[in-house]
Scaffold this motif. Structure first.
Motif, PDB file in Angstrom:
ATOM      1  N   ARG A 121       1.664   6.623  -6.975  1.00  0.00           N
ATOM      2  CA  ARG A 121       0.527   7.385  -7.525  1.00  0.00           C
ATOM      3  C   ARG A 121       0.605   8.856  -7.124  1.00  0.00           C
ATOM      4  O   ARG A 121       0.313   9.742  -7.930  1.00  0.00           O
ATOM      5  N   ARG A 172       0.825  -1.212   0.000  1.00  0.00           N
ATOM      6  CA  ARG A 172       0.000   0.000   0.000  1.00  0.00           C
ATOM      7  C   ARG A 172       0.855   1.256   0.000  1.00  0.00           C
ATOM      8  O   ARG A 172       0.565   2.226  -0.687  1.00  0.00           O
ATOM      9  N   TYR A 222      -3.359   9.913   1.542  1.00  0.00           N
ATOM     10  CA  TYR A 222      -3.461   9.708   0.108  1.00  0.00           C
ATOM     11  C   TYR A 222      -3.783   8.241  -0.104  1.00  0.00           C
ATOM     12  O   TYR A 222      -2.999   7.374   0.286  1.00  0.00           O
ATOM     13  N   HIS A 223      -4.947   7.982  -0.680  1.00  0.00           N
ATOM     14  CA  HIS A 223      -5.433   6.608  -0.841  1.00  0.00           C
ATOM     15  C   HIS A 223      -5.305   5.836   0.476  1.00  0.00           C
ATOM     16  O   HIS A 223      -4.785   4.729   0.517  1.00  0.00           O
ATOM     17  N   ALA A 260       0.723   3.815  -3.124  1.00  0.00           N
ATOM     18  CA  ALA A 260       0.280   5.187  -2.849  1.00  0.00           C
ATOM     19  C   ALA A 260       1.386   6.174  -3.194  1.00  0.00           C
ATOM     20  O   ALA A 260       1.139   7.233  -3.776  1.00  0.00           O
TER      21      ALA A 260
END
Ligand code: ADP
Ligand code: ZN
Length: 659
Positions: free
Chosen positions: A589, A582, A647-648, A586
């Motif tokens: 991105r 993750r 973020y996400h 993240a």
């Protein structure tokens, strides 16, 4: 009538909330006070930003109660709060919270204020200044007399009498009926400086402690708001609510302790300059090894620069020799002391003088490695090796305090023996005991100063000469003024040189210069021995010659070529999560989105793994922004990360001007 209060909270929210003021509190609520208000399912303390007459919101909740009898944020302090939130990418509520200690509580009974400090007698007379100090003082007094904001870099070699300048500048501020704030890197490590201010200013000095009692804090808060005084304290004292601020001194301005590691991640030096600008105060930045950023800025405007090239009484700078440890490679039992340093230590012991030995690493051995398979014993939670501590017979993680008992046989291959390599202060101490069994030896590092009083006790033991040889980490390199120290040894100058950090040269130069500055402060001359495997490194060469200019010339060239500070500003973003995948997705991105948003002028690097990619089982990844100016950066980051700065679903920590 203004029956509605606009309130902000210490939360990552870029907005305020409206509350109805109950009739009973209508006359007691002011802007700048803290109030208790319902928020979600609970109650929270917030700051009143303004009082308004109407709100677009229909059913407002009521303020529960008022925390303070006075506005803890006086009107003149608001611009600083706004500056903090914009510059360091935090909310206004988070900025206000750092300016007011959460432990500040005023009692309901009015406190008896001590009589005006004016009537109190001041203690010792100021020293009469030498010609260099006099010249410097004239410049400082001239700047202060104009009542306009100015920053002056006080570059003075170690023991050149900088502190005396601070004392006299503070005294001049009081004579102007203005206050002074004196910032020191750490109270415990600079007790001597604190003492000097207390002696000089008696009742008019206030020491700003993080561990002050609630009552004492409230009392001094009121006194500071009412009468000009001198406040001495660490980083957070830059927010002391003094009235009519005239002077801020930042002693050892290059110290990393001035940077707060928690939100908002402010630098006290930059806050001081911003605060002084609002109010027309003078800032003195003092150091023997100014930060490259401050020196560069001071050179550009020569008015803000004073230099003390000599020690007091024209005492010579200590003689420094570099010992090339490569010549001793392959010899048995080498690694702690070279024959040269051992011989000089023997002389110190024989003559009953004092010596100091620096090794900026704690513990006994830094790495435990299997002789057979090569496996290194690591922390179960962090991506770092465990360090062997002999005094407690434990393997210890220096990041999370994880402990395990040392094993003789490798746990991986179950065959090979575990070998201890790399030394720390404990190892140096034991080596000294072995070589000089008759000497009085002490060690000063974070392990021996855990108790509140232990630093002071060790310091007193050295001062009263119960200790002859003192071993320690960078703790002993700072601020200590022991006139009987004739020998300083640096066991390894290389501990900080090879870190993946563009400031490693600067850090090494600072540490060596400050450490060398502990020798020869009294009438007997001092000598310094620096052991290194990189004898030609510019930071080591320049430190050995006490040549800041030489160091600076090399360093600034490198910074210019690589567009590093002071030629750019940096913002570091750290993403953290328990899930490695993750964090990684993240981070890439986010990097991609930001690349699209920042076109020209902002350079984006990363994502790259963090220097310690896993800490307490949390994985970390970094994105670095490099920009000529920070102006366009903060609003974009605030927008992209939104409330809660995620973020996400991955938390993002923002560090402006990271150290
Ligand atoms: P620095 O802050 O530059 O390390 P200090 O202010 O601590 O230097 O000065 C070093 C020593 O010299 C201190 O013991 C201080 O009391 C003494 N000193 C400073 N200025 C004078 C002066 N003008 N005359 C005599 N002694 C001085
Ligand atoms: Zn750990």
């Amino acid at each position: 009538m203004f029956p509605i209060a606009e309130v902000v909270f210490n939360l990552p929210l870029e907005r305020s909330f409206h509350y109805l003021i109950p009739a009973a509190l209508e006359n007691s609520i002011q802007r700048g006070m803290r109030v208790l208000a319902p928020f979600g399912k609970r109650e929270r303390i917030g700051f009143v930003v303004s009082l308004v007459s109407k709100s677009p919101i229909q059913q407002l909740k009521l303020i529960r109660r008022v925390i303070d009898p006075i506005a803890v944020i006086a009107d003149e302090r608001w611009p600083l709060a706004v500056w903090l939130s914009e510059y360091y990418c935090c909310s206004l509520g988070e900025a206000l919270a750092v300016m007011v200690p959460s432990a500040l509580r005023f009692s309901s009974k009015p406190v008896l204020l001590p009589e005006s400090a004016e009537s109190l007698v001041l203690a010792p007379e100021p020293l009469s200044l030498n010609p260099h100090q006099k010249q410097a003082m004239e410049k400082i007094v001239y700047a202060m007399s104009k009542g306009r904001s100015q920053t002056i870099l006080v570059h003075g070699v170690t023991a050149s009498g900088k502190t005396e300048l601070y004392l006299q500048a503070a005294s001049y501020a009081l004579s102007q009926k203005r206050s002074a704030i004196i910032l020191i890197p750490e109270i415990a490590l600079t007790a001597q400086t604190v003492d000097r201010f207390c002696k000089r200013f008696g009742e008019r000095v206030m020491v700003w402690h993080s561990r002050m009692s609630i009552r004492a804090r409230a009392d001094s808060w009121r006194r500071m708001m009412e009468n000009p005084c001198v406040v001495v304290g660490a980083r957070s004292a830059v927010f002391a609510p003094v009235t009519r601020l005239g002077l801020v001194v930042i002693d050892e301005e290059h110290e990393t302790a001035y940077k707060q590691q928690d939100l908002p991640r402010y630098h006290a030096r930059d806050v001081a300059v911003a605060r002084a600008r609002e109010i027309g105060a003078v800032v003195l930045l003092g150091s023997a090894t100014p930060s490259v950023e401050s020196y560069y800025a001071a050179k550009k405007r020569s008015a803000g620069f004073v230099y003390l090239p000599q020690r007091i009484f024209e005492r010579p700078m200590p003689e420094v020799e570099i010992v090339d440890m490569r010549l001793h490679l392959g010899q048995r039992r080498i690694g702690v002391l070279s024959p040269r340093l051992e011989r000089l230590l023997q002389q110190v012991v024989d003559r009953g003088e004092q010596g100091m030995l620096l090794l900026n690493r704690r513990g006994f051995a830094r790495v435990a490695q299997c002789k057979g398979c090569g496996a290194v014993t690591r922390c179960a939670r962090c991506a770092v090796p465990l360090i062997f501590h002999a005094d407690r017979q434990q393997m210890l993680c220096h990041y999370c305090n994880f402990q395990s008992s040392p094993k003789a046989l490798c746990e991986q291959c179950k065959k090979g023996y575990v070998l201890l390599r790399g030394m720390g202060t404990e190892r140096v101490e034991s080596e000294l005991h072995r070589l000089f069994p008759q000497a009085a030896i002490a060690r000063m590092d974070r392990d021996t100063t855990l108790r509140k009083e232990s630093h002071r006790e060790l310091y007193e033991a050295v001062r009263t000469r119960q200790v002859g040889l003192l071993v320690g980490t960078q703790m002993i390199a700072k601020g200590l003024d022991f006139p009987e120290v004739t020998l300083v040894g640096v066991v390894s100058a290389d501990t900080g040189l090879n870190l993946p950090d563009f400031r490693s040269g600067e850090r090494t130069f600072d540490l060596l210069t400050q450490m060398a500055g502990r020798a020869g402060r009294g009438p007997s001359p001092g000598r310094v021995v620096i052991q290194t495997y990189c004898p030609h490194h510019y930071a080591i060469q320049a430190a050995a010659k006490h040549d800041y200019e030489k160091f600076y010339a090399e360093e600034i060239q490198m910074r210019r070529q690589l567009h590093l500070p002071p030629f750019s500003r940096l913002v570091e973003m750290t993403l953290a999560s328990q899930s490695k995948s993750r964090v990684e997705s993240a981070a890439s991105r986010l990097a991609e989105e930001l690349r699209g948003l920042f076109k020209r002028g902002v350079h984006l690097l990363g994502p790259v793994p963090h220097r310690i990619p896993r800490l307490r089982k949390v994985y970390r990844s970094c994105i670095l922004l490099k920009s000529i100016t920070l102006k366009p950066v903060a609003p974009v980051l605030k927008r992209v990360l939104g409330p809660n700065r995620t973020y996400h679903g991955v938390h993002v920590r923002i560090d402006v001007d990271p150290l």
